[in-house]
Design an enzyme around this catalytic site. Structure first.
Site, PDB file in Angstrom:
ATOM      1  N   PRO A  30      -0.200  60.584 -20.299  1.00 30.69           N
ATOM      2  CA  PRO A  30      -1.577  60.844 -21.269  1.00 30.69           C
ATOM      3  C   PRO A  30      -1.658  61.831 -20.648  1.00 30.69           C
ATOM      4  CG  PRO A  30      -2.042  58.856 -20.206  1.00 30.69           C
ATOM      5  CD  PRO A  30      -0.247  59.029 -19.805  1.00 30.69           C
TER       6      PRO A  30
ATOM      7  N   ARG B 125       1.208  65.479 -66.686  1.00 29.06           N
ATOM      8  CA  ARG B 125       0.686  66.274 -66.278  1.00 29.06           C
ATOM      9  C   ARG B 125       0.406  67.021 -67.950  1.00 29.06           C
ATOM     10  NH1 ARG B 125      -5.120  66.314 -65.688  1.00 29.06           N
ATOM     11  NH2 ARG B 125      -5.497  68.060 -64.768  1.00 29.06           N
TER      12      ARG B 125
ATOM     13  N   GLU C 217       9.334  62.941 -31.129  1.00 31.48           N
ATOM     14  CA  GLU C 217      11.137  63.154 -30.646  1.00 31.48           C
ATOM     15  C   GLU C 217      10.884  64.313 -30.165  1.00 31.48           C
ATOM     16  OE1 GLU C 217      10.420  60.538 -30.214  1.00 31.48           O
ATOM     17  OE2 GLU C 217      12.257  59.179 -31.233  1.00 31.48           O
TER      18      GLU C 217
ATOM     19  N   GLY D 242      -2.699  68.377 -58.235  1.00 30.61           N
ATOM     20  CA  GLY D 242      -4.052  69.568 -58.418  1.00 30.61           C
ATOM     21  C   GLY D 242      -4.943  67.828 -57.426  1.00 30.61           C
ATOM     22  N   GLY D 243      -6.217  68.007 -58.309  1.00 32.06           N
ATOM     23  CA  GLY D 243      -7.274  67.398 -57.206  1.00 32.06           C
ATOM     24  C   GLY D 243      -7.221  65.901 -57.430  1.00 32.06           C
TER      25      GLY D 243
ATOM     26  N   SER E 270       5.086  67.756 -23.459  1.00 35.69           N
ATOM     27  CA  SER E 270       6.269  67.985 -23.420  1.00 35.69           C
ATOM     28  C   SER E 270       6.847  68.229 -22.352  1.00 35.69           C
ATOM     29  CB  SER E 270       6.747  69.152 -24.286  1.00 35.69           C
ATOM     30  OG  SER E 270       6.299  68.705 -25.464  1.00 35.69           O
TER      31      SER E 270
ATOM     32  N   THR F 196       7.988  68.152 -29.950  1.00 36.79           N
ATOM     33  CA  THR F 196       7.568  69.744 -30.812  1.00 36.79           C
ATOM     34  C   THR F 196       8.472  70.967 -31.324  1.00 36.79           C
ATOM     35  OG1 THR F 196       6.737  71.215 -29.145  1.00 36.79           O
ATOM     36  CG2 THR F 196       5.275  69.069 -30.061  1.00 36.79           C
TER      37      THR F 196
ATOM     38  N   GLU G  93       8.231  73.393 -30.761  1.00 35.76           N
ATOM     39  CA  GLU G  93       8.786  74.565 -29.618  1.00 35.76           C
ATOM     40  C   GLU G  93       9.390  74.274 -28.902  1.00 35.76           C
ATOM     41  OE1 GLU G  93       5.061  75.447 -31.747  1.00 35.76           O
ATOM     42  OE2 GLU G  93       5.876  73.357 -31.137  1.00 35.76           O
TER      43      GLU G  93
END
Length: 401
Positions: free
Chosen positions: A132, A284, A379, A355-356, A136, A381, A383
């Site tokens: 918790p 579309r 697995e 689109g919408g 990383s 980030t 960074e």
């Protein structure tokens, strides 16, 4: 769609496996994925189908009842499965990381005990490293395993355990100070313990509790849980490899396989997003013609397809590097970083093309839009990947002054 993400140099066996998996995905996963995802329902029938295909034993050596295939074959299968529903690829990913760790680092007794049943899917693997308050910083692990005669007593709380409820074998990373004097580097005083348990939630064995599923934005269906150890006793012969202090290196070896897997998942989700986008763009119509005929949409499709191709190529390179027996942390880090970032961008572009309607739960792209962010953190980030890449580059290009 078969034009994108082709892989050169595959054997007939590899092509046959991939064709079988692709057919299974199109027939058994895609038609039901969105419905199951909206209900956050575990895909029991799909998992049983994967067992019948032998996919739980794909990378397990033939001597233990598996197919003995390469990481590349596995990654390409994951790419296909994630194209159908990313959560299903997560179900087999942690299983394979544990099987790989056993194959590479387990004692002969541990291999003989677990690998044949893992190949059949009778034993289902999960691995547990995060906590918790950890993030990383793996060196900050506080869960402990203390020797008590012929047993170890484990205490601590773990987090983000994929397959926490359905798994029956969990590889758990804990701090173990036995034989490691005070002042020992943190990564040299960690041990991987093989914890057997019953599937389900609550107290699944004395001293071990799986509280329940964590409610997530996406990546539903698969059970993501906590794991709480309170006086959990396990035999000393369930230390992975039989020797304490090697857990960090064992886990990092497994995570390299996991990073190739996450890259493959990113490739699969991005492919599906492209398929949905290019299909919708031809149906579309605006201003009297399909939106695919508008240059702005063509540019977007071109960028999406190029990203799919680039991510796939890097993922394949990372898998082949690992299969060759060479160090692949640089390639795996690059592939994971690029594939997850490109996946997010391709999914968003497909979302924009819709689109919408992309905002409606009736359309599959809405699900992909919620799933893609998990790949940015799973697995490791972006960074963390950049740190790994940067350090390895400085090793390779060390200044000689």
């Amino acid at each position: 769609m078969t034009r994108l993400a082709q892989t050169a140099g595959l054997t007939d066996v590899q092509q046959e496996i991939l064709s079988t998996v692709r057919d299974f995905v199109d027939r058994e996963i895609i038609p039901v994925a969105t419905q199951l995802e909206h209900r956050d329902e575990y895909p029991t029938e799909i998992v049983e189908g994967l067992k019948e295909l032998g996919l739980f034993g794909l990378m397990i050596p033939e001597e233990y009842g598996g197919l003995g295939e390469s990481l590349l074959t596995y990654a390409l299968c994951v790419e296909e499965i994630a194209r159908g529903w990313m959560s299903v690829s997560g179900i087999i990913n942690t299983h394979f990381i544990v099987a790989y760790m056993l194959k590479q680092h387990g004692t002969q007794e541990q291999k003989d005990t677990f690998l044949p049943r893992m190949a059949l899917g009778e034993v289902r693997g999960a691995f547990s490293m995060s906590e918790p308050a950890l993030g990383s910083d793996v060196s900050a692990i506080s869960s402990k395993g203390v020797r008590d005669g012929d047993e170890y007593v484990l205490n601590g709380q773990k987090m983000w355990l994929t397959n926490g409820g359905t798994s029956t074998l969990v590889a758990v990373l804990c701090r173990s100070d036995e034989g490691h004097p005070e002042g020992t580097a943190p990564h040299k005083s960690m041990t991987t313990f093989l914890v057997e348990k019953e599937p389900g939630f609550g107290e699944v064995r004395p001293g071990l509790t799986i509280p329940g599923k964590i409610d997530k934005m996406g990546y539903k269906g698969v059970d993501t849980t906590e794991l709480i150890m309170d006086g959990l006793r396990i035999p000393a012969n369930r230390v992975l490899g039989g020797t304490t202090g090697r857990g960090f290196y064992q886990m990092m070896d497994g995570v390299e396989v996991g990073r190739v897997n996450v890259a493959a998942r990113g490739c699969g989700v991005a492919q599906r997003a492209f398929e949905l986008g290019v299909s919708y763009a031809q149906q579309r119509q605006t201003f009297g013609k399909p939106i695919a005929q508008h240059q702005a949409i063509q540019f977007k499709l071109a960028e999406m397809a190029t990203k799919v191709e680039a991510a796939h190529a890097m993922m394949v390179n990372a898998a082949r590097k690992k299969d060759s027996g060479e160090r692949n942390d640089l390639e795996a880090g690059m592939a994971k970083y690029l594939a997850s970032e490109y996946c997010k961008e391709v999914v968003e572009d497909a979302f924009r093309i819709h689109g919408g309607y992309g905002f409606s739960k009736e359309y599959e792209i809405e699900r992909l839009y919620r799933e893609a962010p998990m790949l940015l953190i799973g697995e490791g980030t972006a960074e963390i990947q950049k740190m790994i890449i940067g350090r390895r580059l400085l090793e390779e290009y060390r200044f000689q002054g």
